[in-house]
Design a protein around this motif. Sequence first.
Motif, PDB file in Angstrom:
ATOM      1  N   ILE A   2      93.939  13.342  56.896  1.00 15.05           N
ATOM      2  CA  ILE A   2      93.390  12.949  58.186  1.00 15.05           C
ATOM      3  C   ILE A   2      93.922  13.901  59.247  1.00 15.05           C
ATOM      4  CG2 ILE A   2      93.302  11.145  59.949  1.00 15.05           C
ATOM      5  CD1 ILE A   2      93.743   9.124  57.676  1.00 15.05           C
ATOM      6  N   ALA A   3      93.048  14.375  60.104  1.00 12.37           N
ATOM      7  CA  ALA A   3      93.453  15.264  61.188  1.00 12.37           C
ATOM      8  C   ALA A   3      93.208  14.585  62.522  1.00 12.37           C
ATOM      9  CB  ALA A   3      92.676  16.569  61.123  1.00 12.37           C
ATOM     10  N   ILE A   4      94.187  14.670  63.409  1.00 15.44           N
ATOM     11  CA  ILE A   4      94.031  14.210  64.786  1.00 15.44           C
ATOM     12  C   ILE A   4      93.998  15.446  65.676  1.00 15.44           C
ATOM     13  CG2 ILE A   4      94.984  12.827  66.651  1.00 15.44           C
ATOM     14  CD1 ILE A   4      96.519  11.243  64.547  1.00 15.44           C
ATOM     15  N   ILE A   5      92.973  15.560  66.495  1.00 19.56           N
ATOM     16  CA  ILE A   5      92.768  16.760  67.301  1.00 19.56           C
ATOM     17  C   ILE A   5      92.756  16.391  68.773  1.00 19.56           C
ATOM     18  CG2 ILE A   5      91.173  18.656  67.795  1.00 19.56           C
ATOM     19  CD1 ILE A   5      90.169  18.154  64.810  1.00 19.56           C
ATOM     20  N   VAL A   6      93.597  17.072  69.551  1.00 22.17           N
ATOM     21  CA  VAL A   6      93.754  16.761  70.974  1.00 22.17           C
ATOM     22  C   VAL A   6      93.574  18.039  71.801  1.00 22.17           C
ATOM     23  CG1 VAL A   6      95.251  15.758  72.744  1.00 22.17           C
ATOM     24  CG2 VAL A   6      95.458  15.002  70.347  1.00 22.17           C
ATOM     25  N   PRO A   7      92.497  18.153  72.568  1.00 22.90           N
ATOM     26  CA  PRO A   7      92.368  19.286  73.485  1.00 22.90           C
ATOM     27  C   PRO A   7      93.248  19.052  74.706  1.00 22.90           C
ATOM     28  CG  PRO A   7      90.502  17.824  73.750  1.00 22.90           C
ATOM     29  CD  PRO A   7      91.340  17.253  72.630  1.00 22.90           C
ATOM     30  N   ALA A   8      93.842  20.106  75.239  1.00 24.15           N
ATOM     31  CA  ALA A   8      94.729  19.945  76.393  1.00 24.15           C
ATOM     32  C   ALA A   8      94.641  21.159  77.296  1.00 24.15           C
ATOM     33  CB  ALA A   8      96.169  19.743  75.934  1.00 24.15           C
ATOM     34  N   HIS A   9      94.475  20.902  78.585  1.00 23.08           N
ATOM     35  CA  HIS A   9      94.518  21.964  79.605  1.00 23.08           C
ATOM     36  C   HIS A   9      95.497  21.535  80.690  1.00 23.08           C
ATOM     37  CE1 HIS A   9      93.520  24.982  82.520  1.00 23.08           C
ATOM     38  NE2 HIS A   9      93.091  24.060  83.381  1.00 23.08           N
ATOM     39  N   ASN A  10      96.659  22.150  80.710  1.00 21.01           N
ATOM     40  CA  ASN A  10      97.701  21.854  81.705  1.00 21.01           C
ATOM     41  C   ASN A  10      98.030  20.361  81.762  1.00 21.01           C
ATOM     42  OD1 ASN A  10      97.869  24.557  82.309  1.00 21.01           O
ATOM     43  ND2 ASN A  10      96.677  24.425  84.197  1.00 21.01           N
ATOM     44  N   GLU A  11      98.558  19.855  80.662  1.00 22.20           N
ATOM     45  CA  GLU A  11      98.844  18.426  80.521  1.00 22.20           C
ATOM     46  C   GLU A  11     100.332  18.148  80.306  1.00 22.20           C
ATOM     47  OE1 GLU A  11      96.810  16.323  81.268  1.00 22.20           O
ATOM     48  OE2 GLU A  11      94.792  16.645  80.491  1.00 22.20           O
ATOM     49  N   GLU A  12     101.203  18.954  80.915  1.00 25.64           N
ATOM     50  CA  GLU A  12     102.633  18.808  80.675  1.00 25.64           C
ATOM     51  C   GLU A  12     103.177  17.428  81.048  1.00 25.64           C
ATOM     52  OE1 GLU A  12     104.721  21.645  83.035  1.00 25.64           O
ATOM     53  OE2 GLU A  12     103.921  20.925  84.939  1.00 25.64           O
ATOM     54  N   GLN A  29     101.485   1.405  58.272  1.00 19.90           N
ATOM     55  CA  GLN A  29     101.751   1.084  56.874  1.00 19.90           C
ATOM     56  C   GLN A  29     100.528   1.242  55.982  1.00 19.90           C
ATOM     57  OE1 GLN A  29     102.016  -1.071  59.420  1.00 19.90           O
ATOM     58  NE2 GLN A  29     101.287  -3.140  58.904  1.00 19.90           N
ATOM     59  N   HIS A  30      99.322   1.078  56.539  1.00 16.84           N
ATOM     60  CA  HIS A  30      98.119   1.237  55.734  1.00 16.84           C
ATOM     61  C   HIS A  30      97.803   2.697  55.432  1.00 16.84           C
ATOM     62  CE1 HIS A  30      96.484  -2.947  57.152  1.00 16.84           C
ATOM     63  NE2 HIS A  30      97.511  -3.036  56.332  1.00 16.84           N
ATOM     64  N   LEU A  31      98.553   3.602  56.043  1.00 17.60           N
ATOM     65  CA  LEU A  31      98.352   5.033  55.799  1.00 17.60           C
ATOM     66  C   LEU A  31      99.525   5.635  55.046  1.00 17.60           C
ATOM     67  CD1 LEU A  31      97.045   6.012  59.364  1.00 17.60           C
ATOM     68  CD2 LEU A  31      95.676   5.460  57.339  1.00 17.60           C
ATOM     69  N   ALA A  32     100.277   4.792  54.384  1.00 20.40           N
ATOM     70  CA  ALA A  32     101.516   5.243  53.736  1.00 20.40           C
ATOM     71  C   ALA A  32     101.291   6.348  52.715  1.00 20.40           C
ATOM     72  CB  ALA A  32     102.212   4.059  53.071  1.00 20.40           C
ATOM     73  N   ASN A  33     100.143   6.344  52.069  1.00 16.92           N
ATOM     74  CA  ASN A  33      99.865   7.346  51.034  1.00 16.92           C
ATOM     75  C   ASN A  33      98.859   8.398  51.495  1.00 16.92           C
ATOM     76  OD1 ASN A  33     101.543   6.015  49.061  1.00 16.92           O
ATOM     77  ND2 ASN A  33      99.900   4.503  48.813  1.00 16.92           N
ATOM     78  N   VAL A  34      98.690   8.499  52.808  1.00 16.89           N
ATOM     79  CA  VAL A  34      97.708   9.434  53.358  1.00 16.89           C
ATOM     80  C   VAL A  34      98.419  10.475  54.223  1.00 16.89           C
ATOM     81  CG1 VAL A  34      95.630   9.667  54.772  1.00 16.89           C
ATOM     82  CG2 VAL A  34      95.986   7.593  53.398  1.00 16.89           C
ATOM     83  N   ALA A  35      98.102  11.727  54.003  1.00 19.51           N
ATOM     84  CA  ALA A  35      98.663  12.787  54.840  1.00 19.51           C
ATOM     85  C   ALA A  35      97.933  12.804  56.176  1.00 19.51           C
ATOM     86  CB  ALA A  35      98.514  14.135  54.151  1.00 19.51           C
ATOM     87  N   VAL A  36      98.688  12.875  57.254  1.00 17.24           N
ATOM     88  CA  VAL A  36      98.115  12.934  58.602  1.00 17.24           C
ATOM     89  C   VAL A  36      98.721  14.126  59.337  1.00 17.24           C
ATOM     90  CG1 VAL A  36      97.782  11.757  60.799  1.00 17.24           C
ATOM     91  CG2 VAL A  36      97.844  10.422  58.671  1.00 17.24           C
ATOM     92  N   GLU A  37      97.875  14.958  59.907  1.00 21.52           N
ATOM     93  CA  GLU A  37      98.349  16.097  60.684  1.00 21.52           C
ATOM     94  C   GLU A  37      97.784  16.018  62.100  1.00 21.52           C
ATOM     95  OE1 GLU A  37      97.478  19.769  58.688  1.00 21.52           O
ATOM     96  OE2 GLU A  37      99.044  19.457  57.186  1.00 21.52           O
ATOM     97  N   ILE A  38      98.613  16.333  63.077  1.00 23.54           N
ATOM     98  CA  ILE A  38      98.228  16.298  64.483  1.00 23.54           C
ATOM     99  C   ILE A  38      98.128  17.727  65.001  1.00 23.54           C
ATOM    100  CG2 ILE A  38      98.892  15.533  66.795  1.00 23.54           C
ATOM    101  CD1 ILE A  38     100.553  13.317  65.389  1.00 23.54           C
ATOM    102  N   LEU A  39      97.000  18.052  65.600  1.00 21.95           N
ATOM    103  CA  LEU A  39      96.791  19.387  66.161  1.00 21.95           C
ATOM    104  C   LEU A  39      96.569  19.274  67.668  1.00 21.95           C
ATOM    105  CD1 LEU A  39      96.172  22.448  66.027  1.00 21.95           C
ATOM    106  CD2 LEU A  39      93.774  21.825  65.562  1.00 21.95           C
ATOM    107  N   ILE A  40      97.392  19.968  68.436  1.00 22.84           N
ATOM    108  CA  ILE A  40      97.218  20.061  69.880  1.00 22.84           C
ATOM    109  C   ILE A  40      96.571  21.413  70.175  1.00 22.84           C
ATOM    110  CG2 ILE A  40      98.325  19.906  72.127  1.00 22.84           C
ATOM    111  CD1 ILE A  40      98.645  17.402  70.350  1.00 22.84           C
TER     112      ILE A  40
END
Length: 221
Positions: A2-12, A29-40
């Motif tokens: 699962i990928a989480i994608i977050v666009p950001a423009h000057n959001e410090e 807990q329902h995602l215990a066996n699922v790889a999750v990556e977050i992309l900013i």
Amino acid sequence: MIAIIVPAHNEELVLDACIKSLQAASAHQHLANVAVEILIVLDDCDDASLHVALRHDVLVHTCQHRNVGMTRAAGAEMMLARGATWLAFTDADTVVPYSWLAHQVGFGTDAVCGVVQVSDWSEHSGSVREQYDAHYTPMDGHRHIHGANLGVSADAYVKAGGFRALAAHEDVRLIEDLERTGAVITWTAVNQVTTSARKSCRCREGFGDYLKSLAEPHAMG
């Protein structure tokens, strides 16, 4: 994956809270066996957004699009290449609940459109909030579309052609394209996210500009 994608423009100022909420949702807990990556995806940032992102265990991609459609698409393309089977999207000024991601993938449909709630109305008059509440229906079966609360399977996303290079309403166009391809979409209120009502919005014609339009004289008619 699962990928989480977050666009950001000057959001410090808000990015830290966003990432922390995403990390919490990734640990459900329902995602215990699922790889999750977050992309900013940092789009033409000249503030400390990069330093904020690098304090966390997330992926970071920089670009100079100044176009939210292109920025979301770039993030999606990167994560599809990494093997993502589900793409979850939110915004940098948004905080998601713990169950946000688990609910998205748990529906088992091609896409999920969720609703938003505003964190702070202090920049707006009471009449703006009243008009917003009068026209917004945070319930299952709604037809609201928010890039701040959107999920789509990789297969459905590719079939629909992905995000278009639009400076605004790229999320609406994606849902229209998904519907044209016959995708099954869940319109839910159970995974509501909390977002900003700030007037200094980053995307023209987006949620912030919509709120500002409610204060204009014609909006009272």
